[in-house]
Design a protein around this motif. Structure first.
Motif, PDB file in Angstrom:
ATOM      1  N   GLN A 265      14.056 -33.491  -8.494  1.00 39.14           N
ATOM      2  CA  GLN A 265      14.758 -33.144  -9.895  1.00 39.14           C
ATOM      3  C   GLN A 265      14.376 -31.858 -10.243  1.00 39.14           C
ATOM      4  OE1 GLN A 265      12.826 -36.367 -11.890  1.00 39.14           O
ATOM      5  NE2 GLN A 265      11.128 -35.294 -12.342  1.00 39.14           N
ATOM      6  N   THR A 266      13.801 -30.850  -9.484  1.00 41.16           N
ATOM      7  CA  THR A 266      13.323 -29.813  -9.707  1.00 41.16           C
ATOM      8  C   THR A 266      14.196 -28.561  -9.201  1.00 41.16           C
ATOM      9  OG1 THR A 266      10.966 -30.653  -9.927  1.00 41.16           O
ATOM     10  CG2 THR A 266      11.355 -28.174 -10.100  1.00 41.16           C
ATOM     11  N   LYS A 267      14.417 -27.402 -10.178  1.00 40.52           N
ATOM     12  CA  LYS A 267      15.218 -26.566  -9.579  1.00 40.52           C
ATOM     13  C   LYS A 267      14.214 -25.733  -8.963  1.00 40.52           C
ATOM     14  CE  LYS A 267      18.418 -22.638 -10.772  1.00 40.52           C
ATOM     15  NZ  LYS A 267      17.586 -21.888 -10.584  1.00 40.52           N
ATOM     16  N   PHE A 268      14.132 -25.241  -7.560  1.00 41.22           N
ATOM     17  CA  PHE A 268      13.130 -24.264  -6.983  1.00 41.22           C
ATOM     18  C   PHE A 268      13.926 -23.170  -6.502  1.00 41.22           C
ATOM     19  CE2 PHE A 268      11.198 -28.657  -6.116  1.00 41.22           C
ATOM     20  CZ  PHE A 268       9.732 -28.376  -6.387  1.00 41.22           C
ATOM     21  N   SER A 269      13.432 -22.033  -7.070  1.00 40.05           N
ATOM     22  CA  SER A 269      14.074 -20.719  -6.598  1.00 40.05           C
ATOM     23  C   SER A 269      13.238 -20.309  -5.260  1.00 40.05           C
ATOM     24  CB  SER A 269      14.230 -19.733  -7.633  1.00 40.05           C
ATOM     25  OG  SER A 269      14.551 -20.543  -8.726  1.00 40.05           O
ATOM     26  N   PHE A 270      13.944 -20.169  -4.163  1.00 38.30           N
ATOM     27  CA  PHE A 270      13.263 -19.688  -3.072  1.00 38.30           C
ATOM     28  C   PHE A 270      13.588 -18.195  -2.788  1.00 38.30           C
ATOM     29  CE2 PHE A 270      13.838 -24.304  -2.275  1.00 38.30           C
ATOM     30  CZ  PHE A 270      12.765 -24.555  -1.890  1.00 38.30           C
ATOM     31  N   LYS A 271      12.559 -17.332  -2.413  1.00 35.71           N
ATOM     32  CA  LYS A 271      12.774 -16.187  -2.077  1.00 35.71           C
ATOM     33  C   LYS A 271      12.149 -15.680  -0.882  1.00 35.71           C
ATOM     34  CE  LYS A 271      12.935 -14.864  -7.116  1.00 35.71           C
ATOM     35  NZ  LYS A 271      12.347 -13.888  -8.251  1.00 35.71           N
ATOM     36  N   LYS A 272      12.822 -14.822  -0.051  1.00 37.90           N
ATOM     37  CA  LYS A 272      12.158 -14.178   1.083  1.00 37.90           C
ATOM     38  C   LYS A 272      11.790 -12.821   0.965  1.00 37.90           C
ATOM     39  CE  LYS A 272      13.918 -14.832   5.710  1.00 37.90           C
ATOM     40  NZ  LYS A 272      13.224 -16.030   6.066  1.00 37.90           N
ATOM     41  N   PHE A 273      10.936 -12.487   1.516  1.00 41.72           N
ATOM     42  CA  PHE A 273      10.390 -10.956   1.147  1.00 41.72           C
ATOM     43  C   PHE A 273      10.008 -10.389   2.774  1.00 41.72           C
ATOM     44  CE2 PHE A 273       9.114 -13.105  -2.649  1.00 41.72           C
ATOM     45  CZ  PHE A 273       9.729 -12.246  -3.504  1.00 41.72           C
ATOM     46  N   GLY A 274      10.379  -9.070   2.988  1.00 46.01           N
ATOM     47  CA  GLY A 274      10.181  -8.454   4.324  1.00 46.01           C
ATOM     48  C   GLY A 274       8.934  -7.643   3.998  1.00 46.01           C
ATOM     49  N   LYS A 275       8.660  -6.924   5.248  1.00 39.95           N
ATOM     50  CA  LYS A 275       7.336  -6.074   5.428  1.00 39.95           C
ATOM     51  C   LYS A 275       7.245  -4.986   4.048  1.00 39.95           C
ATOM     52  CE  LYS A 275       4.843  -3.116   8.570  1.00 39.95           C
ATOM     53  NZ  LYS A 275       4.878  -2.150   9.807  1.00 39.95           N
ATOM     54  N   ASN A 276       6.238  -5.257   3.471  1.00 40.45           N
ATOM     55  CA  ASN A 276       5.950  -4.214   2.145  1.00 40.45           C
ATOM     56  C   ASN A 276       6.858  -4.193   0.965  1.00 40.45           C
ATOM     57  OD1 ASN A 276       3.927  -2.977   3.732  1.00 40.45           O
ATOM     58  ND2 ASN A 276       5.131  -1.115   4.567  1.00 40.45           N
ATOM     59  N   ASP A 277       7.566  -5.585   0.999  1.00 40.13           N
ATOM     60  CA  ASP A 277       8.313  -5.832  -0.225  1.00 40.13           C
ATOM     61  C   ASP A 277       7.387  -6.286  -1.279  1.00 40.13           C
ATOM     62  OD1 ASP A 277      10.559  -5.380   0.979  1.00 40.13           O
ATOM     63  OD2 ASP A 277      11.208  -7.495   1.229  1.00 40.13           O
TER      64      ASP A 277
ATOM     65  N   ASN B 296       7.328 -16.029   2.196  1.00 38.12           N
ATOM     66  CA  ASN B 296       8.607 -16.834   1.393  1.00 38.12           C
ATOM     67  C   ASN B 296       7.849 -17.486   0.249  1.00 38.12           C
ATOM     68  OD1 ASN B 296      11.247 -17.361   3.009  1.00 38.12           O
ATOM     69  ND2 ASN B 296       9.402 -17.417   4.505  1.00 38.12           N
ATOM     70  N   THR B 297       8.369 -17.363  -0.863  1.00 39.61           N
ATOM     71  CA  THR B 297       8.113 -17.910  -2.213  1.00 39.61           C
ATOM     72  C   THR B 297       8.825 -18.957  -2.638  1.00 39.61           C
ATOM     73  OG1 THR B 297       8.782 -16.272  -3.800  1.00 39.61           O
ATOM     74  CG2 THR B 297       6.570 -15.791  -2.839  1.00 39.61           C
ATOM     75  N   VAL B 298       8.127 -19.809  -3.700  1.00 39.68           N
ATOM     76  CA  VAL B 298       9.183 -20.634  -4.244  1.00 39.68           C
ATOM     77  C   VAL B 298       8.733 -20.540  -5.823  1.00 39.68           C
ATOM     78  CG1 VAL B 298       7.771 -22.760  -4.256  1.00 39.68           C
ATOM     79  CG2 VAL B 298      10.273 -23.009  -4.521  1.00 39.68           C
ATOM     80  N   GLU B 299       9.869 -20.538  -6.942  1.00 39.86           N
ATOM     81  CA  GLU B 299       9.369 -20.326  -8.206  1.00 39.86           C
ATOM     82  C   GLU B 299       9.896 -21.589  -8.852  1.00 39.86           C
ATOM     83  OE1 GLU B 299      10.222 -16.392  -9.721  1.00 39.86           O
ATOM     84  OE2 GLU B 299       9.415 -15.268  -8.136  1.00 39.86           O
ATOM     85  N   ILE B 300       8.946 -21.997  -9.848  1.00 41.85           N
ATOM     86  CA  ILE B 300       9.422 -23.121 -10.752  1.00 41.85           C
ATOM     87  C   ILE B 300       9.597 -22.455 -11.862  1.00 41.85           C
ATOM     88  CG2 ILE B 300       8.852 -25.293 -11.337  1.00 41.85           C
ATOM     89  CD1 ILE B 300       7.170 -25.726  -9.004  1.00 41.85           C
TER      90      ILE B 300
END
Lengths: 220, 220
Positions: free
Chosen positions: A28-40, A106-110
């Protein structure tokens, strides 16, 4: 979504919740996934903190600056990690540190409303949330009441440790020798002698305003 | 129970709640009222913090000690005031300060289960709770990153202010001159000269390890 269930289970914020609770939260939660590369840059000092960001995988460098940016301390963080949970609410909902991805991460934001919804439904989540923020407050307050040691070397170690998120691992302090001397109330010459002695023992390396400590737990 | 409704309205924890909400809370919550006389200890450093204590009326003296009890700072608090809300949960649910009633004062305590119940029912209360604890964490963390000033007088002021709950009012710092010199990294002689100069200006009074500042906001 890969392994989100297993990742969440490792995070203190979700500890104590049953498998059913977690599955329900995931559903039931909207998870926003983000991917980061080197030095981002994942989060930047001063940026608005309007949701809870959780590092799910990867290694991250975090830097905190003195108010006047006259020195900074760099540390390293491993997933899973909740990024500055204590800045999501309160006086000023802004990050005070910069978090940079070292390799891939990788992160996830709530978002705020989802977070409120989870804390509405699950008392354990709410207790975790309050426990974590309270513990952060207690830790930060307790640092102010530690006695300042007398000798130069211990003062330098005290300065380093009192500015660290973690009591272990590698740290990089960027500071001019004169500034460090002023912060600690010791002469520039004494600072330099103490740093040289520690460098000779392999406890740190310093040059041109950069003090690198491979393992701060070796400094006592 | 006299005026409990009006008192609660003044407390940040209950702000934003409607009159109906407050009446409902008053109706269903077990409030433990306590009365204190002159010099009675309300809460003692180290005592377990298993409920939320709110000062409803009266003036209170609060003392915080260095870890080794090598110095202490005394401040004054007026009702209404929530006593160390950030110590109700977290790593170590114990008070870290001592609170003493100056004249007559009254507190009300809300137990853990009642508090959880209120925070279950009222999202505003829950947000207030998190906001207050987050703000305490943010304030305490930010103190660590302030630049240490160069001159002796400013260092003494810095030491005082960084250890205070409130940026205004009367403070009493109990510390030996040698200890203050060690904390700040300045010579005992310089400390004594700076204190004398401030005393001559009527900014503080000092004798035998006691530094009394009538109004800390006058120290810059």
């Amino acid at each position: 979504m890969l392994n989100l269930y297993d990742k969440l289970r490792e995070i203190p914020l979700f500890q104590g919740l049953t498998s059913d609770n977690l599955m329900q939260i995931i559903g039931q939660t909207k998870f926003s996934f983000k991917k980061f590369g080197k030095n981002d840059i994942i989060k930047k000092e001063g940026e608005k903190c309007d949701n809870v960001a959780i590092l799910l995988s990867g290694d991250v460098k975090t830097i905190a600056y003195a108010d006047d940016h006259g020195y900074s301390i760099e540390e390293y963080i491993k997933a899973p990690y909740i990024i500055q949970l204590e800045h999501f609410m309160g006086l000023s909902p802004h990050y005070t540190r910069t978090f940079t991805s070292i390799g891939e991460s990788n992160t996830v934001e709530i978002g705020q409303s989802d977070l409120m919804h989870i804390s509405d439904e699950f008392i354990i989540f709410r207790i975790n949330l309050l426990n974590i923020v309270s513990a952060i407050a207690q830790k930060a307050e307790s640092k102010l009441w530690r006695p300042m040691p007398a000798d130069t070397r211990s003062r330098i170690v005290f300065f380093l440790k009192s500015h660290c998120l973690y009591p272990t691992g590698a740290k990089v302090l960027r500071i001019k020798m004169t500034r460090l001397a002023q912060e600690l109330g010791i002469s520039r010459l004494n600072v330099s002698e103490a740093l040289n002695a520690m460098q000779a023992k392999g406890l740190l390396h310093f040059s041109r305003g950069i003090i690198s400590v491979p393992q701060i737990e070796r400094l006592r």
